[in-house]
Design a protein around this motif. Structure first.
Motif, mmCIF file in Angstrom:
data_model
loop_
_atom_site.group_PDB
_atom_site.id
_atom_site.type_symbol
_atom_site.label_atom_id
_atom_site.label_comp_id
_atom_site.label_asym_id
_atom_site.label_seq_id
_atom_site.Cartn_x
_atom_site.Cartn_y
_atom_site.Cartn_z
ATOM 1 N N GLU A 32 0.835 -1.216 0.000
ATOM 2 C CA GLU A 32 0.000 0.000 0.000
ATOM 3 C C GLU A 32 0.866 1.262 0.000
ATOM 4 O O GLU A 32 0.572 2.227 -0.707
ATOM 5 C CB GLU A 32 -0.947 0.005 1.198
ATOM 6 N N GLU A 33 1.936 1.262 0.766
ATOM 7 C CA GLU A 33 2.820 2.435 0.831
ATOM 8 C C GLU A 33 3.516 2.683 -0.502
ATOM 9 O O GLU A 33 3.574 3.818 -0.975
ATOM 10 C CB GLU A 33 3.846 2.285 1.955
ATOM 11 N N ILE A 34 4.050 1.620 -1.130
ATOM 12 C CA ILE A 34 4.749 1.846 -2.395
ATOM 13 C C ILE A 34 3.767 2.142 -3.520
ATOM 14 O O ILE A 34 4.119 2.834 -4.475
ATOM 15 C CB ILE A 34 5.716 0.691 -2.759
ATOM 16 N N HIS A 35 2.545 1.644 -3.408
ATOM 17 C CA HIS A 35 1.504 1.950 -4.395
ATOM 18 C C HIS A 35 1.222 3.457 -4.403
ATOM 19 O O HIS A 35 1.001 4.061 -5.458
ATOM 20 C CB HIS A 35 0.244 1.147 -4.068
ATOM 21 N N ALA A 36 1.263 4.064 -3.233
ATOM 22 C CA ALA A 36 1.047 5.511 -3.124
ATOM 23 C C ALA A 36 2.296 6.301 -3.502
ATOM 24 O O ALA A 36 2.205 7.442 -3.937
ATOM 25 C CB ALA A 36 0.615 5.858 -1.698
ATOM 26 N N LEU A 37 3.447 5.683 -3.365
ATOM 27 C CA LEU A 37 4.723 6.367 -3.571
ATOM 28 C C LEU A 37 5.138 6.449 -5.043
ATOM 29 O O LEU A 37 5.771 7.406 -5.465
ATOM 30 C CB LEU A 37 5.795 5.639 -2.762
ATOM 31 N N PHE A 38 4.771 5.431 -5.822
ATOM 32 C CA PHE A 38 5.183 5.350 -7.226
ATOM 33 C C PHE A 38 3.975 5.471 -8.149
ATOM 34 O O PHE A 38 2.873 5.058 -7.803
ATOM 35 C CB PHE A 38 5.903 4.022 -7.500
ATOM 36 N N ASP A 39 4.210 5.990 -9.353
ATOM 37 C CA ASP A 39 3.150 6.080 -10.352
ATOM 38 C C ASP A 39 2.764 4.702 -10.873
ATOM 39 O O ASP A 39 1.625 4.475 -11.269
ATOM 40 C CB ASP A 39 3.589 6.944 -11.539
ATOM 41 N N GLN A 40 3.740 3.784 -10.902
ATOM 42 C CA GLN A 40 3.476 2.447 -11.417
ATOM 43 C C GLN A 40 4.334 1.422 -10.688
ATOM 44 O O GLN A 40 5.509 1.663 -10.414
ATOM 45 C CB GLN A 40 3.773 2.373 -12.914
ATOM 46 N N LEU A 41 3.731 0.290 -10.410
ATOM 47 C CA LEU A 41 4.437 -0.878 -9.907
ATOM 48 C C LEU A 41 4.330 -1.953 -10.976
ATOM 49 O O LEU A 41 3.331 -2.019 -11.699
ATOM 50 C CB LEU A 41 3.798 -1.398 -8.614
ATOM 51 N N ALA A 42 5.358 -2.795 -11.082
ATOM 52 C CA ALA A 42 5.334 -3.892 -12.053
ATOM 53 C C ALA A 42 6.084 -5.078 -11.469
ATOM 54 O O ALA A 42 7.021 -4.901 -10.690
ATOM 55 C CB ALA A 42 5.981 -3.458 -13.370
ATOM 56 N N MET A 43 5.680 -6.284 -11.845
ATOM 57 C CA MET A 43 6.380 -7.491 -11.410
ATOM 58 C C MET A 43 7.517 -7.792 -12.378
ATOM 59 O O MET A 43 7.314 -7.803 -13.594
ATOM 60 C CB MET A 43 5.423 -8.689 -11.360
ATOM 61 N N PHE A 44 8.693 -8.036 -11.817
ATOM 62 C CA PHE A 44 9.890 -8.351 -12.599
ATOM 63 C C PHE A 44 10.523 -9.564 -11.916
ATOM 64 O O PHE A 44 11.406 -9.426 -11.077
ATOM 65 C CB PHE A 44 10.826 -7.150 -12.587
ATOM 66 N N THR A 45 10.043 -10.745 -12.245
ATOM 67 C CA THR A 45 10.382 -11.958 -11.513
ATOM 68 C C THR A 45 10.680 -13.107 -12.453
ATOM 69 O O THR A 45 10.250 -13.093 -13.614
ATOM 70 C CB THR A 45 9.208 -12.324 -10.564
ATOM 71 N N THR A 46 11.377 -14.095 -11.936
ATOM 72 C CA THR A 46 11.630 -15.315 -12.713
ATOM 73 C C THR A 46 10.419 -16.245 -12.698
ATOM 74 O O THR A 46 10.353 -17.182 -13.487
ATOM 75 C CB THR A 46 12.840 -16.091 -12.141
ATOM 76 N N VAL A 47 9.465 -15.979 -11.825
ATOM 77 C CA VAL A 47 8.253 -16.793 -11.732
ATOM 78 C C VAL A 47 7.385 -16.512 -12.965
ATOM 79 O O VAL A 47 7.109 -15.354 -13.276
ATOM 80 C CB VAL A 47 7.477 -16.458 -10.435
ATOM 81 N N PRO A 48 6.950 -17.548 -13.684
ATOM 82 C CA PRO A 48 6.103 -17.326 -14.864
ATOM 83 C C PRO A 48 4.836 -16.541 -14.504
ATOM 84 O O PRO A 48 4.328 -16.638 -13.383
ATOM 85 C CB PRO A 48 5.745 -18.744 -15.325
ATOM 86 N N GLU A 49 4.339 -15.779 -15.473
ATOM 87 C CA GLU A 49 3.214 -14.884 -15.194
ATOM 88 C C GLU A 49 1.993 -15.602 -14.647
ATOM 89 O O GLU A 49 1.377 -15.135 -13.673
ATOM 90 C CB GLU A 49 2.818 -14.093 -16.442
ATOM 91 N N ASP A 50 1.599 -16.731 -15.215
ATOM 92 C CA ASP A 50 0.410 -17.417 -14.715
ATOM 93 C C ASP A 50 0.599 -17.871 -13.270
ATOM 94 O O ASP A 50 -0.328 -17.807 -12.462
ATOM 95 C CB ASP A 50 0.002 -18.582 -15.625
ATOM 96 N N ARG A 51 1.795 -18.294 -12.924
ATOM 97 C CA ARG A 51 2.092 -18.703 -11.541
ATOM 98 C C ARG A 51 2.058 -17.483 -10.615
ATOM 99 O O ARG A 51 1.532 -17.553 -9.513
ATOM 100 C CB ARG A 51 3.456 -19.397 -11.493
ATOM 101 N N PHE A 52 2.646 -16.358 -11.070
ATOM 102 C CA PHE A 52 2.585 -15.135 -10.272
ATOM 103 C C PHE A 52 1.137 -14.740 -10.001
ATOM 104 O O PHE A 52 0.774 -14.411 -8.880
ATOM 105 C CB PHE A 52 3.316 -13.963 -10.944
ATOM 106 N N ARG A 53 0.296 -14.755 -11.038
ATOM 107 C CA ARG A 53 -1.116 -14.353 -10.879
ATOM 108 C C ARG A 53 -1.831 -15.251 -9.861
ATOM 109 O O ARG A 53 -2.613 -14.779 -9.046
ATOM 110 C CB ARG A 53 -1.851 -14.392 -12.211
ATOM 111 N N SER A 54 -1.525 -16.539 -9.909
ATOM 112 C CA SER A 54 -2.119 -17.480 -8.965
ATOM 113 C C SER A 54 -1.664 -17.184 -7.527
ATOM 114 O O SER A 54 -2.471 -17.171 -6.594
ATOM 115 C CB SER A 54 -1.719 -18.906 -9.380
ATOM 116 N N ILE A 55 -0.387 -16.934 -7.359
ATOM 117 C CA ILE A 55 0.156 -16.594 -6.036
ATOM 118 C C ILE A 55 -0.442 -15.278 -5.545
ATOM 119 O O ILE A 55 -0.860 -15.159 -4.386
ATOM 120 C CB ILE A 55 1.695 -16.520 -6.081
ATOM 121 N N ALA A 56 -0.490 -14.281 -6.416
ATOM 122 C CA ALA A 56 -1.035 -12.971 -6.045
ATOM 123 C C ALA A 56 -2.495 -13.078 -5.631
ATOM 124 O O ALA A 56 -2.932 -12.453 -4.657
ATOM 125 C CB ALA A 56 -0.872 -11.984 -7.206
ATOM 126 N N ALA A 57 -3.260 -13.883 -6.356
ATOM 127 C CA ALA A 57 -4.679 -14.068 -6.017
ATOM 128 C C ALA A 57 -4.827 -14.724 -4.648
ATOM 129 O O ALA A 57 -5.680 -14.331 -3.849
ATOM 130 C CB ALA A 57 -5.373 -14.904 -7.094
#
Length: 156
Positions: A32-57
């Motif tokens: 929440e703090e970094i969401h307010a601090l930056f204009d944009q956040l993005a995931m930059f990870t070795t975890v495949p996108e579908d796996r990231f989305r599942s973990i995030a959910a």
């Protein structure tokens, strides 16, 4: 140039790893703090996108991350390093939050905000996100008094 984009690593930075998926202490308030601090956040990870989305959910359902975390932009990359030009063509506009130095692209070391590894035995009193928030404030020029008191204290 003031950084306006924060590229986030997942494993060892925000959570334990993609298998155990233990959220780092203070994850929700940190996001929440970094969401307010930056204009944009993005995931930059070795975890495949579908796996990231599942973990995030799962993290959002459990209340460990805000609901918006699931929809973060995902940076697709290949190679040995995370080149921040994939986050923004404007050099210096993006920072990388990561625990693993070898992923930092050559010449972009000054754009790397190192977070201590969140690794086994996964201490409940881990303060890595709170300490890194103060470094992010310095990078963006925000005064510490502007930060929500929960973030300053490190309490969830």
């Amino acid at each position: 140039m003031k950084p306006t984009i924060l590229a986030l690593d997942l494993e060892g930075t925000l959570i334990s790893n993609a298998i155990s998926q233990i959220p780092r202490p203070g994850l929700y308030w940190f996001l929440e703090e970094i969401h307010a601090l930056f204009d944009q956040l993005a995931m930059f990870t070795t975890v495949p996108e579908d796996r990231f989305r599942s973990i995030a959910a799962l993290l959002a359902r459990e209340g460990s991350a805000p609901a918006w975390f699931v929809g973060l932009p995902y940076i697709r990359w290949s190679g040995k390093t995370k080149d921040l030009r994939l986050a923004s063509p404007n050099f210096g506009e993006a920072l990388l939050l990561d625990d693993h130095g070898p992923y930092v692209h050559p010449g972009q070391e000054h754009l790397w905000v190192q977070v201590p590894l969140f690794g086994s035995p996964y201490p409940l009193d881990d303060d890595g996100l709170n300490s890194v928030l103060h470094r992010l404030l310095d990078c963006t020029g925000v005064v510490d008094d502007d930060v929500h008191p929960v973030a300053r204290s490190g309490e969830a």
